[in-house]
Design a protein around this motif. Structure first.
Motif, PDB file in Angstrom:
ATOM      1  N   ARG A 346       3.903  -9.803  -1.151  1.00  0.00           N
ATOM      2  CA  ARG A 346       2.568  -9.437  -0.370  1.00  0.00           C
ATOM      3  C   ARG A 346       1.576 -10.331  -0.966  1.00  0.00           C
ATOM      4  O   ARG A 346       1.510 -11.163  -1.869  1.00  0.00           O
ATOM      5  N   TYR A 347       0.618 -10.254  -0.474  1.00  0.00           N
ATOM      6  CA  TYR A 347      -0.809 -11.138  -0.532  1.00  0.00           C
ATOM      7  C   TYR A 347      -1.882 -10.379  -1.257  1.00  0.00           C
ATOM      8  O   TYR A 347      -2.219  -9.023  -0.861  1.00  0.00           O
ATOM      9  N   ARG A 348      -2.505 -10.940  -2.146  1.00  0.00           N
ATOM     10  CA  ARG A 348      -3.507 -10.007  -2.908  1.00  0.00           C
ATOM     11  C   ARG A 348      -4.848 -10.744  -2.639  1.00  0.00           C
ATOM     12  O   ARG A 348      -4.991 -11.947  -2.929  1.00  0.00           O
ATOM     13  N   CYS A 349      -5.980 -10.155  -2.443  1.00  0.00           N
ATOM     14  CA  CYS A 349      -7.319 -10.579  -2.332  1.00  0.00           C
ATOM     15  C   CYS A 349      -7.740 -10.988  -3.884  1.00  0.00           C
ATOM     16  O   CYS A 349      -7.600 -10.189  -4.665  1.00  0.00           O
ATOM     17  N   ALA A 350      -8.234 -12.076  -3.989  1.00  0.00           N
ATOM     18  CA  ALA A 350      -8.815 -12.570  -5.220  1.00  0.00           C
ATOM     19  C   ALA A 350      -9.882 -11.975  -5.553  1.00  0.00           C
ATOM     20  O   ALA A 350     -10.371 -12.180  -6.804  1.00  0.00           O
ATOM     21  N   ALA A 351     -10.699 -11.438  -4.579  1.00  0.00           N
ATOM     22  CA  ALA A 351     -12.019 -11.041  -4.874  1.00  0.00           C
ATOM     23  C   ALA A 351     -12.136  -9.226  -5.033  1.00  0.00           C
ATOM     24  O   ALA A 351     -12.828  -8.942  -6.301  1.00  0.00           O
ATOM     25  N   CYS A 352     -11.100  -8.526  -4.545  1.00  0.00           N
ATOM     26  CA  CYS A 352     -11.244  -7.179  -4.763  1.00  0.00           C
ATOM     27  C   CYS A 352      -9.652  -6.649  -5.157  1.00  0.00           C
ATOM     28  O   CYS A 352      -9.553  -5.355  -5.420  1.00  0.00           O
ATOM     29  N   GLY A 353      -8.647  -7.491  -4.937  1.00  0.00           N
ATOM     30  CA  GLY A 353      -7.290  -7.199  -5.196  1.00  0.00           C
ATOM     31  C   GLY A 353      -6.585  -6.363  -4.563  1.00  0.00           C
ATOM     32  O   GLY A 353      -5.561  -5.931  -4.520  1.00  0.00           O
ATOM     33  N   PHE A 354      -7.193  -6.193  -3.226  1.00  0.00           N
ATOM     34  CA  PHE A 354      -6.509  -5.277  -2.046  1.00  0.00           C
ATOM     35  C   PHE A 354      -5.255  -6.287  -1.807  1.00  0.00           C
ATOM     36  O   PHE A 354      -5.292  -7.357  -1.439  1.00  0.00           O
ATOM     37  N   GLU A 355      -4.019  -5.638  -1.633  1.00  0.00           N
ATOM     38  CA  GLU A 355      -2.841  -6.146  -1.107  1.00  0.00           C
ATOM     39  C   GLU A 355      -2.540  -5.892   0.146  1.00  0.00           C
ATOM     40  O   GLU A 355      -2.649  -4.517   0.461  1.00  0.00           O
ATOM     41  N   ALA A 356      -1.909  -6.721   0.791  1.00  0.00           N
ATOM     42  CA  ALA A 356      -1.356  -6.501   2.125  1.00  0.00           C
ATOM     43  C   ALA A 356      -0.112  -7.350   2.509  1.00  0.00           C
ATOM     44  O   ALA A 356       0.148  -8.196   1.775  1.00  0.00           O
ATOM     45  N   ALA A 357       0.833  -6.762   3.303  1.00  0.00           N
ATOM     46  CA  ALA A 357       2.315  -7.320   3.649  1.00  0.00           C
ATOM     47  C   ALA A 357       1.823  -8.465   4.559  1.00  0.00           C
ATOM     48  O   ALA A 357       2.616  -9.404   4.497  1.00  0.00           O
ATOM     49  N   HIS A 358       0.749  -8.481   5.137  1.00  0.00           N
ATOM     50  CA  HIS A 358       0.273  -9.726   5.965  1.00  0.00           C
ATOM     51  C   HIS A 358      -0.897 -10.579   5.632  1.00  0.00           C
ATOM     52  O   HIS A 358      -1.592  -9.846   4.743  1.00  0.00           O
ATOM     53  N   TYR A 359      -1.019 -11.593   5.889  1.00  0.00           N
ATOM     54  CA  TYR A 359      -2.141 -12.482   5.499  1.00  0.00           C
ATOM     55  C   TYR A 359      -3.302 -12.124   6.208  1.00  0.00           C
ATOM     56  O   TYR A 359      -3.223 -12.133   7.410  1.00  0.00           O
ATOM     57  N   PHE A 360      -4.479 -12.107   5.604  1.00  0.00           N
ATOM     58  CA  PHE A 360      -5.637 -11.787   6.473  1.00  0.00           C
ATOM     59  C   PHE A 360      -6.684 -12.798   5.986  1.00  0.00           C
ATOM     60  O   PHE A 360      -6.780 -13.444   4.969  1.00  0.00           O
ATOM     61  N   TRP A 361      -7.270 -13.195   7.137  1.00  0.00           N
ATOM     62  CA  TRP A 361      -8.269 -14.315   6.675  1.00  0.00           C
ATOM     63  C   TRP A 361      -9.816 -13.598   6.488  1.00  0.00           C
ATOM     64  O   TRP A 361     -10.260 -14.121   5.465  1.00  0.00           O
ATOM     65  N   GLN A 362      -9.742 -12.326   6.744  1.00  0.00           N
ATOM     66  CA  GLN A 362     -10.973 -11.582   6.161  1.00  0.00           C
ATOM     67  C   GLN A 362     -10.377 -10.378   5.431  1.00  0.00           C
ATOM     68  O   GLN A 362      -9.691  -9.456   5.967  1.00  0.00           O
ATOM     69  N   CYS A 363     -10.586 -10.124   4.210  1.00  0.00           N
ATOM     70  CA  CYS A 363     -10.094  -9.025   3.304  1.00  0.00           C
ATOM     71  C   CYS A 363     -10.401  -7.786   4.371  1.00  0.00           C
ATOM     72  O   CYS A 363     -11.636  -7.556   4.326  1.00  0.00           O
ATOM     73  N   PRO A 364      -9.621  -6.800   4.429  1.00  0.00           N
ATOM     74  CA  PRO A 364      -9.922  -5.449   5.084  1.00  0.00           C
ATOM     75  C   PRO A 364     -10.596  -4.628   4.069  1.00  0.00           C
ATOM     76  O   PRO A 364     -11.208  -3.577   4.213  1.00  0.00           O
ATOM     77  N   GLY A 365     -10.423  -4.888   2.635  1.00  0.00           N
ATOM     78  CA  GLY A 365     -11.043  -4.162   1.342  1.00  0.00           C
ATOM     79  C   GLY A 365     -12.429  -4.288   1.209  1.00  0.00           C
ATOM     80  O   GLY A 365     -13.490  -3.468   1.321  1.00  0.00           O
ATOM     81  N   CYS A 366     -12.819  -5.656   1.071  1.00  0.00           N
ATOM     82  CA  CYS A 366     -14.223  -6.130   0.716  1.00  0.00           C
ATOM     83  C   CYS A 366     -14.650  -6.921   1.602  1.00  0.00           C
ATOM     84  O   CYS A 366     -16.139  -7.283   1.634  1.00  0.00           O
ATOM     85  N   LEU A 367     -14.163  -7.054   2.844  1.00  0.00           N
ATOM     86  CA  LEU A 367     -14.731  -7.854   4.127  1.00  0.00           C
ATOM     87  C   LEU A 367     -15.109  -9.197   3.671  1.00  0.00           C
ATOM     88  O   LEU A 367     -15.989  -9.726   4.486  1.00  0.00           O
ATOM     89  N   ASN A 368     -14.913  -9.675   2.611  1.00  0.00           N
ATOM     90  CA  ASN A 368     -15.024 -11.259   2.475  1.00  0.00           C
ATOM     91  C   ASN A 368     -13.890 -12.163   3.149  1.00  0.00           C
ATOM     92  O   ASN A 368     -12.628 -11.885   3.398  1.00  0.00           O
ATOM     93  N   TRP A 369     -14.338 -13.444   3.499  1.00  0.00           N
ATOM     94  CA  TRP A 369     -13.797 -14.463   4.053  1.00  0.00           C
ATOM     95  C   TRP A 369     -12.785 -15.248   3.111  1.00  0.00           C
ATOM     96  O   TRP A 369     -13.559 -15.607   2.178  1.00  0.00           O
ATOM     97  N   ASP A 370     -11.655 -15.637   3.426  1.00  0.00           N
ATOM     98  CA  ASP A 370     -11.001 -16.794   2.714  1.00  0.00           C
ATOM     99  C   ASP A 370     -10.553 -16.369   1.170  1.00  0.00           C
ATOM    100  O   ASP A 370     -10.665 -17.196   0.335  1.00  0.00           O
ATOM    101  N   THR A 371     -10.351 -15.074   1.263  1.00  0.00           N
ATOM    102  CA  THR A 371      -9.913 -14.681  -0.421  1.00  0.00           C
ATOM    103  C   THR A 371      -8.822 -14.458  -0.636  1.00  0.00           C
ATOM    104  O   THR A 371      -8.515 -13.920  -1.756  1.00  0.00           O
ATOM    105  N   TYR A 372      -7.831 -14.653   0.416  1.00  0.00           N
ATOM    106  CA  TYR A 372      -6.379 -14.517   0.079  1.00  0.00           C
ATOM    107  C   TYR A 372      -5.552 -15.676  -0.178  1.00  0.00           C
ATOM    108  O   TYR A 372      -5.897 -16.742   0.784  1.00  0.00           O
ATOM    109  N   PRO A 373      -5.268 -15.869  -1.462  1.00  0.00           N
ATOM    110  CA  PRO A 373      -4.302 -17.253  -1.569  1.00  0.00           C
ATOM    111  C   PRO A 373      -3.294 -17.193  -0.649  1.00  0.00           C
ATOM    112  O   PRO A 373      -2.669 -16.194  -0.501  1.00  0.00           O
TER     113      PRO A 373
END
Length: 380
Positions: A346-373
């Motif tokens: 899974r991919y994990r947001c570096a800002a809020c830790g929200f994890e997802a099976a798919h890569y997101f350019w904008q985190c669904p959890g914290c709505l920040n951009w480019d926070t997924y490595p």
């Protein structure tokens, strides 16, 4: 009957005493009110600090009734209502402040800003947009623009979001090039979904010019070209991505292999994948290489496991070696490893830790951009 001036000797002292008593009563009443008003105010403040919002609201209402002309009490009350989700009451308080003719322009602008926040909190985005637009040219203009940017992102109005971001950048708020590039990419995706695929290339090229080192425009460009049956141009886009943003190449490793396969020249993609693997080893790259060069994959996985122990590599290696084990032993082992590996892929947001099976350019959890490595959790 003639007036006798001697009556003045009796009347004047009586009038004086009555006047003195009246002034004392007035002064006492004034002092009592002054004591009660701050008392109610500080009582509300104390309750608020103790997180007793219900009682704090009652105390502030009492303070407002004692001193209805104090705007600060109204602001405190409106803020409390909004925080509790009672947006209708907050709106009434702030609209009352705006209608008052005895407050300063600064307080009226502040009330307008609070009213816009009430509408935003209530989800009334059209009314919030209009309220924030009223703040142009005031001390709250920057905050209003930032709020409008968030509003347009939530409503997915990417064209307006790009305009507001450009205004903020021009006003010296900071660089919004990366965000604007994302908005252009979103517009390209919308154009494709609406059957206007011919508009997407221009939007993606504009995004690349706006943020040359941002990965998304190159990723989308390559994927669009590959889908359109232009593998040569797609491979060129992936090559540019590798040059400007090497870590993001993980996201298109499989697409790069597919483009080379369509071209009938797998060696081009193999060279790119090996180059990036030597720089930053990843299972994304190894799996893409396996589709182009399946033969030495066992050696690659064994070497990867020695240097970078990972359950996904162990699972793939076990699958390759399954033929050397009894079927009733190999299958349960593979299944167990796949179950253990799944949460790690899974991919994990570096800002809020929200994890997802798919890569997101904008985190669904914290709505920040480019926070997924662009790497799975097990490789972070």
């Amino acid at each position: 009957m003639e007036f006798d001036p001697r009556w003045l000797l009796f009347v004047l002292p009586i009038v004086f005493v009555l006047g003195w008593l009246a002034s004392k009563l007035d002064s006492r009443q004034w002092k009592l009110e002054q004591r009660e008003s701050p008392k109610a105010y500080f009582k509300g403040l104390n309750l608020l600090l103790n997180e007793q919002q219900d009682k704090a609201i009652d105390a502030f209402i009492e303070a407002v009734q004692n001193d209805p002309d104090t705007s600060e009490l109204h602001f405190a009350l409106g803020s409390l209502f909004r925080r509790r989700g009672e947006t209708e009451r907050a709106v009434r308080v702030h609209e009352h402040l705006i209608r008052r003719g005895d407050i300063t322009k600064a307080d009226r602008d502040r009330a307008q800003h609070e009213l816009a926040q009430d509408f935003f909190k209530a989800g009334l985005f059209d009314r919030a947009e209009a309220a924030y637009a009223e703040l142009r040219g005031t001390a709250f203009e920057r905050e209003a623009r930032l709020a409008l940017l968030s509003l347009y992102e939530r409503s997915r109005d990417w064209a307006k979001a790009a305009d507001i971001a450009a205004e903020l950048e021009a006003a010296g708020t900071g660089s919004f090039s990366g965000r604007i590039a994302h908005y252009l990419c979103e517009q390209a995706l919308v154009a494709q979904a609406q059957g206007h695929a011919d508009l997407a290339p221009a939007l993606l090229e504009q995004a690349q010019r706006r943020a040359p080192e941002a990965a998304r425009a190159y990723v989308l460009q390559g994927q669009v070209l590959l889908k359109a049956g232009q593998p040569e141009l797609a491979l060129a886009a992936f090559t540019r991505l590798l040059a400007v943003n090497p870590p993001a190449f993980n996201l298109v490793a499989a697409d790069c292999a597919a483009a080379a396969t369509q071209l009938g020249r797998p060696e081009r993609a193999i060279a790119l994948l090996i180059e990036q693997y030597q720089r930053a080893p990843s299972m994304h790259l190894l799996r893409a290489l396996a589709t182009l060069q399946p033969e030495p994959q066992r050696e690659r996985l064994a070497a990867h496991l020695r240097e970078h122990p990972a359950l996904s590599a162990a699972t793939d290696l076990l699958k390759l070696n399954a033929s050397a084990l009894p079927a009733d032993e190999a299958a349960p082992m593979v299944k167990a490893l796949e179950t253990a590996t799944k949460p790690l892929l899974r991919y994990r947001c570096a800002a809020c830790g929200f994890e997802a099976a798919h890569y997101f350019w904008q985190c669904p959890g914290c709505l920040n951009w480019d926070t997924y490595p662009p790497r799975h959790v097990e490789e972070l």
